[in-house]
Enzyme design. Structure first.
Site, mmCIF file in Angstrom:
data_model
loop_
_atom_site.group_PDB
_atom_site.id
_atom_site.type_symbol
_atom_site.label_atom_id
_atom_site.label_comp_id
_atom_site.label_asym_id
_atom_site.label_seq_id
_atom_site.Cartn_x
_atom_site.Cartn_y
_atom_site.Cartn_z
ATOM 1 N N GLU A 102 37.009 -7.578 4.795
ATOM 2 C CA GLU A 102 38.072 -7.557 3.926
ATOM 3 C C GLU A 102 37.458 -7.250 2.519
ATOM 4 O O GLU A 102 36.346 -7.783 2.275
ATOM 5 C CB GLU A 102 39.042 -8.573 3.843
ATOM 6 C CG GLU A 102 40.279 -8.482 3.188
ATOM 7 C CD GLU A 102 41.067 -9.858 3.366
ATOM 8 O OE1 GLU A 102 41.589 -9.901 4.610
ATOM 9 O OE2 GLU A 102 41.525 -10.580 2.470
ATOM 10 N N GLU A 106 43.535 -9.833 -5.683
ATOM 11 C CA GLU A 106 44.638 -10.802 -5.402
ATOM 12 C C GLU A 106 45.208 -11.168 -6.841
ATOM 13 O O GLU A 106 44.299 -11.652 -7.885
ATOM 14 C CB GLU A 106 44.165 -11.944 -4.643
ATOM 15 C CG GLU A 106 43.727 -11.563 -3.234
ATOM 16 C CD GLU A 106 43.468 -12.501 -2.269
ATOM 17 O OE1 GLU A 106 44.420 -13.009 -1.891
ATOM 18 O OE2 GLU A 106 42.417 -13.044 -1.970
ATOM 19 N N THR A 117 39.069 -10.949 -7.365
ATOM 20 C CA THR A 117 38.462 -9.963 -6.436
ATOM 21 C C THR A 117 37.764 -10.954 -5.442
ATOM 22 O O THR A 117 37.039 -12.049 -5.753
ATOM 23 C CB THR A 117 37.710 -8.868 -6.901
ATOM 24 O OG1 THR A 117 36.500 -9.928 -7.690
ATOM 25 C CG2 THR A 117 38.306 -8.336 -8.108
ATOM 26 N N GLY A 126 34.285 -16.402 0.767
ATOM 27 C CA GLY A 126 33.301 -17.152 -0.488
ATOM 28 C C GLY A 126 32.868 -16.474 -1.397
ATOM 29 O O GLY A 126 31.915 -16.985 -2.277
ATOM 30 N N GLU A 128 34.604 -15.169 -3.953
ATOM 31 C CA GLU A 128 35.681 -15.094 -4.932
ATOM 32 C C GLU A 128 35.316 -14.928 -6.359
ATOM 33 O O GLU A 128 34.471 -15.633 -6.726
ATOM 34 C CB GLU A 128 36.601 -16.112 -5.064
ATOM 35 C CG GLU A 128 37.458 -15.998 -3.412
ATOM 36 C CD GLU A 128 36.737 -17.096 -2.558
ATOM 37 O OE1 GLU A 128 35.639 -17.699 -2.983
ATOM 38 O OE2 GLU A 128 37.131 -17.321 -1.493
#
Length: 197
Positions: A102, A106, A117, A126, A128
């Protein structure tokens, strides 16, 4: 366009003004849940997703994308009090799968001047990062793009590079074919409400 409807929140995607090489409008989408809260108008190249008493909705492309391309959308985030909501644009090999790849943009409802992101490989995230943006994402349309290749991923807002990840030797990398998704959903229960509330 986005309009605030009583007791509802809407996010909209319209045709990009900054076309990336090879991108083209989505003529058809599939709605995974709550189709009455998702409106696709191919002629005007708009998709509206509403969050209200029914919950949110999620749509996806009908085909998968491979590394070596880009996805882009012009998005206006929901207006009003969106604390607790997550609205997003992302690529995923299969939403909900334990081994999904993925790549995300967001929007976290409590802060409309930031975007998160992230990318996942074989179900592991993990990675982010929160990025401050110089505007309120609900005030108008802005262009969001992800370029995904075998050696790098780039996230851009209004043409400006905000993040680049390069593949490191021996490190896992998102390689599975991926659908393009977007949704609005209640994430207020995640991380004891700290993520979006």
């Amino acid at each position: 366009m986005v309009s605030e409807i009583s007791e509802s929140q809407c996010a909209a995607v319209e045709s990009p003004h900054l076309h990336l090489d090879g991108t083209e409008p989505l003529a058809h989408i599939a709605v995974d849940y709550c189709p009455e809260a998702c409106h696709h108008a191919p002629a005007s190249r708009e998709i509206h997703v509403t969050y209200d008493h029914r919950g949110g909705a999620r749509w996806r492309s009908r085909r998968r994308f491979l590394p070596g391309g880009a996805i882009a959308a012009t998005i206006r985030a929901p207006a009003g009090d969106t604390a607790g909501l997550n609205y997003n644009l992302y690529l995923s090999s299969l939403e909900g799968s334990r081994d999904m790849d993925e790549i995300d943009f967001e929007f976290l409802g409590h802060d409309k001047c930031a975007v998160q992101t992230n990318f996942h490989v074989a179900g592991g995230g993990g990675r982010e990062q929160i990025h401050r943006i110089p505007f309120d994402s609900s005030d108008g349309f802005h262009h969001y793009a992800i370029t995904w290749g075998a050696e790098a991923i780039e996230w851009r807002i209004d043409g400006e590079l905000i993040r680049r990840e390069e593949r490191l030797a021996g490190e896992p990398w998102p390689e599975k074919p991926m659908f393009l998704y977007a949704s609005v959903w209640d994430a207020s229960h995640i991380n004891e409400g700290k993520w979006t509330a």
